[in-house]
Design a protein around this motif. Structure first.
Motif, PDB file in Angstrom:
ATOM      1  N   GLY A  53       0.836  -7.320   6.018  1.00 48.32           N
ATOM      2  CA  GLY A  53       0.480  -6.780   4.710  1.00 48.32           C
ATOM      3  C   GLY A  53       0.365  -5.263   4.705  1.00 48.32           C
ATOM      4  N   ALA A  54       0.146  -4.657   5.899  1.00 53.06           N
ATOM      5  CA  ALA A  54      -0.074  -3.197   5.949  1.00 53.06           C
ATOM      6  C   ALA A  54       1.182  -2.428   5.521  1.00 53.06           C
ATOM      7  CB  ALA A  54      -0.493  -2.770   7.352  1.00 53.06           C
ATOM      8  N   GLY A  55       2.355  -2.984   5.827  1.00 53.59           N
ATOM      9  CA  GLY A  55       3.603  -2.337   5.411  1.00 53.59           C
ATOM     10  C   GLY A  55       3.658  -2.256   3.891  1.00 53.59           C
ATOM     11  N   GLN A  56       3.258  -3.351   3.230  1.00 53.31           N
ATOM     12  CA  GLN A  56       3.301  -3.372   1.757  1.00 53.31           C
ATOM     13  C   GLN A  56       2.283  -2.417   1.143  1.00 53.31           C
ATOM     14  OE1 GLN A  56       5.690  -4.634   0.245  1.00 53.31           O
ATOM     15  NE2 GLN A  56       6.472  -6.351   1.443  1.00 53.31           N
ATOM     16  N   VAL A  57       1.105  -2.313   1.745  1.00 57.02           N
ATOM     17  CA  VAL A  57       0.094  -1.391   1.205  1.00 57.02           C
ATOM     18  C   VAL A  57       0.616   0.049   1.289  1.00 57.02           C
ATOM     19  CG1 VAL A  57      -2.234  -0.449   1.506  1.00 57.02           C
ATOM     20  CG2 VAL A  57      -1.870  -2.905   1.737  1.00 57.02           C
ATOM     21  N   ALA A  58       1.161   0.429   2.470  1.00 56.66           N
ATOM     22  CA  ALA A  58       1.676   1.796   2.637  1.00 56.66           C
ATOM     23  C   ALA A  58       2.825   2.053   1.661  1.00 56.66           C
ATOM     24  CB  ALA A  58       2.139   2.004   4.081  1.00 56.66           C
ATOM     25  N   LYS A  59       3.668   1.056   1.491  1.00 56.49           N
ATOM     26  CA  LYS A  59       4.830   1.208   0.590  1.00 56.49           C
ATOM     27  C   LYS A  59       4.389   1.453  -0.858  1.00 56.49           C
ATOM     28  CE  LYS A  59       8.782   0.593  -1.502  1.00 56.49           C
ATOM     29  NZ  LYS A  59       9.834   1.572  -1.545  1.00 56.49           N
ATOM     30  N   ILE A  60       3.392   0.697  -1.344  1.00 56.16           N
ATOM     31  CA  ILE A  60       3.032   0.904  -2.760  1.00 56.16           C
ATOM     32  C   ILE A  60       2.242   2.200  -2.960  1.00 56.16           C
ATOM     33  CG2 ILE A  60       3.325  -1.443  -3.697  1.00 56.16           C
ATOM     34  CD1 ILE A  60      -0.078  -0.500  -3.433  1.00 56.16           C
TER      35      ILE A  60
END
Ligand code: NAD
Length: 306
Positions: A178-185
């Motif tokens: 999920g950390a990839g998605q948080v950084a992306k948004i």
């Protein structure tokens, strides 16, 4: 070279699902790097180019993953990712069909929570899952210079890295699932704000008689400098190769920017983070996407100058 050595260096079979503006060039770069590739997309138009480039086109996601050790996906939103991997009530998801030890890399931009849901289901059956959204746009996908922002275990990240390097230049491990998605948004909320702000500033100059190219060059060498001025100017014909000079066709659709801003606002609410500029950008893109859903997100320029 012995057969065992050859087996060790042989590239794994990859199944690639979702061959749109981003997925098609990413899949083409995997082919160029020598990965055996089977592909699936709902649209037969989308699979045509990959067939010509040497991929095996499968008639269903189940058949695409039949011999694959690695599955990659590049789908529009969370609902598509969930339906492909977990099923949608009518069809069974492909996760259930994957053997223990398979690796799934989802590069779609979706909610961190949604990515963790698929990751948990994968972990339960011994499959590694990485959320690996990207930044760099269609030009980065074509050039193989994307930035991958990855969430998942160290071990899965290590396995995925050489594959991601065939499609990208910067590969970051942001943290756990999920950390990839948080950084992306976080990045895309900033991008939405910067694109609207840049369009607003150029329009202010043009309305005061300035040439948009001259103004853009000035801001590019001044403190307003940002990515949109460097490579993605929203004003038509300041840069010839970008969507603004092609009637805002191709690129990153306004409805996808709106989706990412919605995801950012949702994520902010969950942790009570203040996002007044993100809120304003979400409002602008939500209104803009009603009539311009499929136009590139730089078409936000038209709310100012049309
Ligand atoms: P797109 O709409 O061009 O492509 C999506 C593809 O997925 C389409 O070809 C569609 O037919 C296919 N698809 C949809 N549901 C499917 C299913 N159930 N099974 C198989 N195929 C299915 O979108 P895109 O621009 O390639 O973006 C994909 C993702 O990448 C999105 O999450 C987006 O937010 C993200 N992204 C896009 C850009 C960009 O510049 N376009 C940049 C960074 C990240």
């Amino acid at each position: 070279m012995s057969i065992t050595e050859m087996a060790k260096t042989a590239k794994p079979n990859i199944a690639f699902i979702g061959l749109g503006n981003m997925g098609a060039p990413m899949a083409q770069n995997l082919l160029k790097a020598g990965y055996p590739l089977s592909v699936y997309d709902l649209s037969t138009e989308a699979t045509k180019r990959l067939k010509e480039a040497g991929a095996r086109v499968a008639p269903s996601p189940q058949q695409a993953i039949a011999d694959a050790q690695i599955v990659m996906s590049m789908l529009p939103a969370g609902e598509h990712v969930h339906s492909v991997y977990l099923g949608n009530g009518e069809t069974e998801g492909i996760l259930a069909q994957l053997p223990k030890g398979a690796l799934v890399i989802d590069s779609s931009t979706i909610a961190a929570q949604g990515a963790r849901l698929v990751a948990d289901a994968a972990t339960k059956q011994g499959v590694d899952f990485l959320d690996a959204p990207v930044s760099g746009g269609t030009s980065g996908a074509i050039a193989g210079t994307l930035t991958f922002i990855v969430g998942g275990t160290d071990e899965a990240f290590g396995r995925a890295k050489p594959i991601l390097e065939a499609m990208g230049k910067n590969i970051f491990h942001a943290g756990d699932h999920g950390a990839g998605q948080v950084a992306k948004i976080c990045n895309n909320m900033l991008l939405g704000i910067l694109m609207a702000g840049t369009a607003e500033a150029i329009n202010l100059g043009v309305k005061n008689g300035l040439d948009p190219k001259v103004l853009s060059d000035i801001m590019l060498q001044s403190s307003g400098r940002n990515w949109t001025l460097e490579v993605y100017n929203p004003y038509p014909h300041v840069m010839e190769s970008v969507p603004s000079s092609k009637n805002y066709e191709g690129g990153f659709m306004s409805k996808l920017m709106q989706k990412d801003l919605d995801l950012a606002m949702h994520t902010a609410q969950q942790v009570d983070a203040r996002v007044p500029l993100g809120n304003k950008a979400t409002e602008l893109y939500t209104k803009h996407a009603i009539a311009n859903a499929d136009k590139d997100f730089s078409s936000i320029m038209t709310i100012y100058n049309s």
